[in-house]
Design a protein around this motif. Sequence first.
Motif, PDB file in Angstrom:
ATOM      1  N   PRO A 214      -1.372  -1.882  -0.878  1.00  0.00           N
ATOM      2  CA  PRO A 214      -2.565  -2.161  -0.163  1.00  0.00           C
ATOM      3  C   PRO A 214      -3.513  -0.966   0.514  1.00  0.00           C
ATOM      4  O   PRO A 214      -4.767  -0.970   0.278  1.00  0.00           O
ATOM      5  CB  PRO A 214      -2.227  -3.342   0.750  1.00  0.00           C
ATOM      6  CG  PRO A 214      -0.900  -3.234   1.038  1.00  0.00           C
ATOM      7  CD  PRO A 214      -0.403  -2.512  -0.235  1.00  0.00           C
ATOM      8  N   ARG A 217      -5.117   1.081  -1.989  1.00  0.00           N
ATOM      9  CA  ARG A 217      -6.040   0.413  -2.997  1.00  0.00           C
ATOM     10  C   ARG A 217      -7.196  -0.219  -2.035  1.00  0.00           C
ATOM     11  O   ARG A 217      -8.048  -0.678  -2.502  1.00  0.00           O
ATOM     12  CB  ARG A 217      -5.535  -0.783  -3.462  1.00  0.00           C
ATOM     13  CG  ARG A 217      -4.400  -0.859  -4.612  1.00  0.00           C
ATOM     14  CD  ARG A 217      -4.353  -2.198  -5.337  1.00  0.00           C
ATOM     15  NE  ARG A 217      -3.916  -3.295  -4.626  1.00  0.00           N
ATOM     16  CZ  ARG A 217      -2.597  -3.586  -4.249  1.00  0.00           C
ATOM     17  NH1 ARG A 217      -1.696  -2.971  -4.951  1.00  0.00           N
ATOM     18  NH2 ARG A 217      -2.272  -4.460  -3.282  1.00  0.00           N
ATOM     19  N   ARG A 218      -7.043   0.271  -0.586  1.00  0.00           N
ATOM     20  CA  ARG A 218      -8.156  -0.503   0.193  1.00  0.00           C
ATOM     21  C   ARG A 218      -8.246  -1.690   0.178  1.00  0.00           C
ATOM     22  O   ARG A 218      -9.329  -2.384   0.119  1.00  0.00           O
ATOM     23  CB  ARG A 218      -9.407   0.486   0.239  1.00  0.00           C
ATOM     24  CG  ARG A 218      -9.056   1.954   0.483  1.00  0.00           C
ATOM     25  CD  ARG A 218     -10.573   2.805   0.440  1.00  0.00           C
ATOM     26  NE  ARG A 218     -10.198   3.976   0.625  1.00  0.00           N
ATOM     27  CZ  ARG A 218     -10.256   4.546   2.009  1.00  0.00           C
ATOM     28  NH1 ARG A 218     -10.696   3.906   2.944  1.00  0.00           N
ATOM     29  NH2 ARG A 218      -9.791   5.937   2.139  1.00  0.00           N
ATOM     30  N   ASP A 219      -7.059  -2.480   0.059  1.00  0.00           N
ATOM     31  CA  ASP A 219      -6.944  -3.947  -0.166  1.00  0.00           C
ATOM     32  C   ASP A 219      -7.209  -4.745   1.117  1.00  0.00           C
ATOM     33  O   ASP A 219      -5.849  -4.849   1.781  1.00  0.00           O
ATOM     34  CB  ASP A 219      -5.804  -4.369  -0.999  1.00  0.00           C
ATOM     35  CG  ASP A 219      -5.534  -5.875  -1.105  1.00  0.00           C
ATOM     36  OD1 ASP A 219      -6.442  -6.752  -0.551  1.00  0.00           O
ATOM     37  OD2 ASP A 219      -4.537  -6.102  -1.930  1.00  0.00           O
ATOM     38  N   ASP A 221      -7.752  -7.591   2.479  1.00  0.00           N
ATOM     39  CA  ASP A 221      -7.590  -8.904   2.537  1.00  0.00           C
ATOM     40  C   ASP A 221      -6.100  -8.936   2.676  1.00  0.00           C
ATOM     41  O   ASP A 221      -5.454  -9.541   3.853  1.00  0.00           O
ATOM     42  CB  ASP A 221      -7.878  -9.345   1.159  1.00  0.00           C
ATOM     43  CG  ASP A 221      -7.966 -10.863   1.403  1.00  0.00           C
ATOM     44  OD1 ASP A 221      -8.759 -11.374   2.174  1.00  0.00           O
ATOM     45  OD2 ASP A 221      -7.624 -11.651   0.571  1.00  0.00           O
ATOM     46  N   THR A 222      -5.260  -8.002   1.909  1.00  0.00           N
ATOM     47  CA  THR A 222      -3.778  -7.965   2.073  1.00  0.00           C
ATOM     48  C   THR A 222      -3.336  -7.370   3.577  1.00  0.00           C
ATOM     49  O   THR A 222      -2.512  -7.967   4.214  1.00  0.00           O
ATOM     50  CB  THR A 222      -3.238  -7.354   0.911  1.00  0.00           C
ATOM     51  OG1 THR A 222      -3.609  -8.138  -0.282  1.00  0.00           O
ATOM     52  CG2 THR A 222      -1.972  -7.255   1.023  1.00  0.00           C
TER      53      THR A 222
ATOM     54  N   SER B  67      -4.046  -8.003 -11.290  1.00  0.00           N
ATOM     55  CA  SER B  67      -4.252  -7.657  -9.910  1.00  0.00           C
ATOM     56  C   SER B  67      -4.456  -8.939  -9.062  1.00  0.00           C
ATOM     57  O   SER B  67      -4.915  -9.763  -9.393  1.00  0.00           O
ATOM     58  CB  SER B  67      -5.220  -6.700  -9.818  1.00  0.00           C
ATOM     59  OG  SER B  67      -6.453  -7.154 -10.022  1.00  0.00           O
ATOM     60  N   ASP B  68      -4.023  -8.872  -7.695  1.00  0.00           N
ATOM     61  CA  ASP B  68      -4.262  -9.882  -6.884  1.00  0.00           C
ATOM     62  C   ASP B  68      -5.683 -10.507  -6.957  1.00  0.00           C
ATOM     63  O   ASP B  68      -5.983 -11.504  -6.914  1.00  0.00           O
ATOM     64  CB  ASP B  68      -3.924  -9.644  -5.480  1.00  0.00           C
ATOM     65  CG  ASP B  68      -2.483  -9.273  -5.242  1.00  0.00           C
ATOM     66  OD1 ASP B  68      -1.674  -9.141  -6.091  1.00  0.00           O
ATOM     67  OD2 ASP B  68      -2.263  -9.270  -4.069  1.00  0.00           O
ATOM     68  N   ALA B  69      -6.607  -9.596  -6.864  1.00  0.00           N
ATOM     69  CA  ALA B  69      -7.918 -10.002  -6.866  1.00  0.00           C
ATOM     70  C   ALA B  69      -8.357 -10.896  -8.299  1.00  0.00           C
ATOM     71  O   ALA B  69      -9.247 -11.350  -8.256  1.00  0.00           O
ATOM     72  CB  ALA B  69      -8.930  -8.628  -6.859  1.00  0.00           C
ATOM     73  N   SER B  89       2.197 -12.118  -7.889  1.00  0.00           N
ATOM     74  CA  SER B  89       1.850 -11.284  -6.654  1.00  0.00           C
ATOM     75  C   SER B  89       2.657 -11.847  -5.431  1.00  0.00           C
ATOM     76  O   SER B  89       3.072 -13.093  -5.240  1.00  0.00           O
ATOM     77  CB  SER B  89       0.409 -11.745  -6.332  1.00  0.00           C
ATOM     78  OG  SER B  89      -0.128 -11.359  -5.078  1.00  0.00           O
TER      79      SER B  89
END
Lengths: 259, 259
Positions: A214, A217-219, A221-222, B67-69, B89
Amino acid sequence: MDIVLVGTGNVAMIIGQLLVSAGHRVTDVHGRNEAALVQIANLLNAKTNTNFSKLIGKADVCIIAVSDAAIASVANQIEDSNVLMVHTSGATSKDVLSKFRKHGVLYPLQSLRKELDRLPDVPFFIDANTSDDLEKLETLAASMSRQVRVCGDEERLKFHVAAVFCSNFTNYLYALTDRFCKEENIEFSYLLPLITETAERLAAKPAARLQTGPAIRRDLDTIRRHEVLLQSHPEAKLLYDYLTHSIQSFYSHTADSEE
Amino acid sequence: MDIVLVGTGNVAMIIGQLLVSAGHRVTDVHGRNEAALVQIANLLNAKTNTNFSKLIGKADVCIIAVSDAAIASVANQIEDSNVLMVHTSGATSKDVLSKFRKHGVLYPLQSLRKELDRLPDVPFFIDANTSDDLEKLETLAASMSRQVRVCGDEERLKFHVAAVFCSNFTNYLYALTDRFCKEENIEFSYLLPLITETAERLAAKPAARLQTGPAIRRDLDTIRRHEVLLQSHPEAKLLYDYLTHSIQSFYSHTADSEE
């Protein structure tokens, strides 16, 4: 060759076994802890020795495998002779042994633990004050390892600090995770295949091109859900935030990642 | 079983291969990237598919390995049927698939890279909304792996964050070290045996009892020499100081270390 070993700890024990496996003879082992001394001497088929004045004999090389802080004091107690004297420290100058006319370094770049039941691959970094002795050490090291490199104090220290990042620091991440798993009542052992894979694939591809997760990925949310989970683990949470930002900064100015 | 696979990335590719190796049939693969789609379909001896409305057919399980998104949007495009729909995921609730009467999760706790030429061990974490389907997933996962665990969203997220520490963060340490080595003109490859050993010995002993190095020894002399060396590597130096203090704090209130 005939080798005298000073020390009874992890490094002495593993190098001793590597030497014997390679066909060398460990004639004497010196140590203060008698139980450990008897154990290693038996294992290596060597004589025990607690008296430095009778230590050296006719050995080719004397390996001082003691803690960094103890090297100088050991050197003080041994008289100079025709024996090549080496220490095994990555962070200590060869000069700490300069009272010996023949001296050098035999540094194993590996985490050595005598309680493990197999001998790991051990790259050796060697140095000596004469070219003859450097050659002798190279022969000795090459008999125990496929990876041998001649290098001076400063370069050896560079490998030493690199080893801190790749072993001490990664092990600390494992230790923190292990504690998190215990506190959350989940089993750390499920992570072992991932840990091994993350280490072993480095032989195939540079780490920077294998970065996932994450942070890179700059995710957000996670990341936020992870942070909520880590709220009751303050040490782990601080480190999570620090490394997440550090990864994002690292990859904002390299073009190495594939994600 | 007959499986439909959605996705053409690392996870789809590796799970597809594990399925085929275990004797299952991947009937269809769905993907948007045509080159990747053809490659994976050929490898798995499956039909390619770019039209969700014709995707499901008579499969036992449809694995959404995107992917999660993208999971929710994929789910939106597939009509409910009698097929068990699962995503892969670690950080996404099973409920994202709740529009399907039969839904669940098949999460591989592993860093999957399709370019590596061997299949790693992959622990699977599974969940489903009915016990029949959980049993079906357990059979499927157990045919691919020795490590299968049933767990809900929250527990799966715990393993996911643990994996970030043990894989993403350790890989970042390797990447930083690799850059340090390049900048200092020393070879990272000498560190590979150490890295492997640090990972593999965890199967024998808990990490906290394997911690070594100048931080836990409070070897200020070596730490200072390392810091001097790191002065021209500011990112690495900050992290060195942070982790050195963090290790000292961790071990000041655990009695786990052996040093």
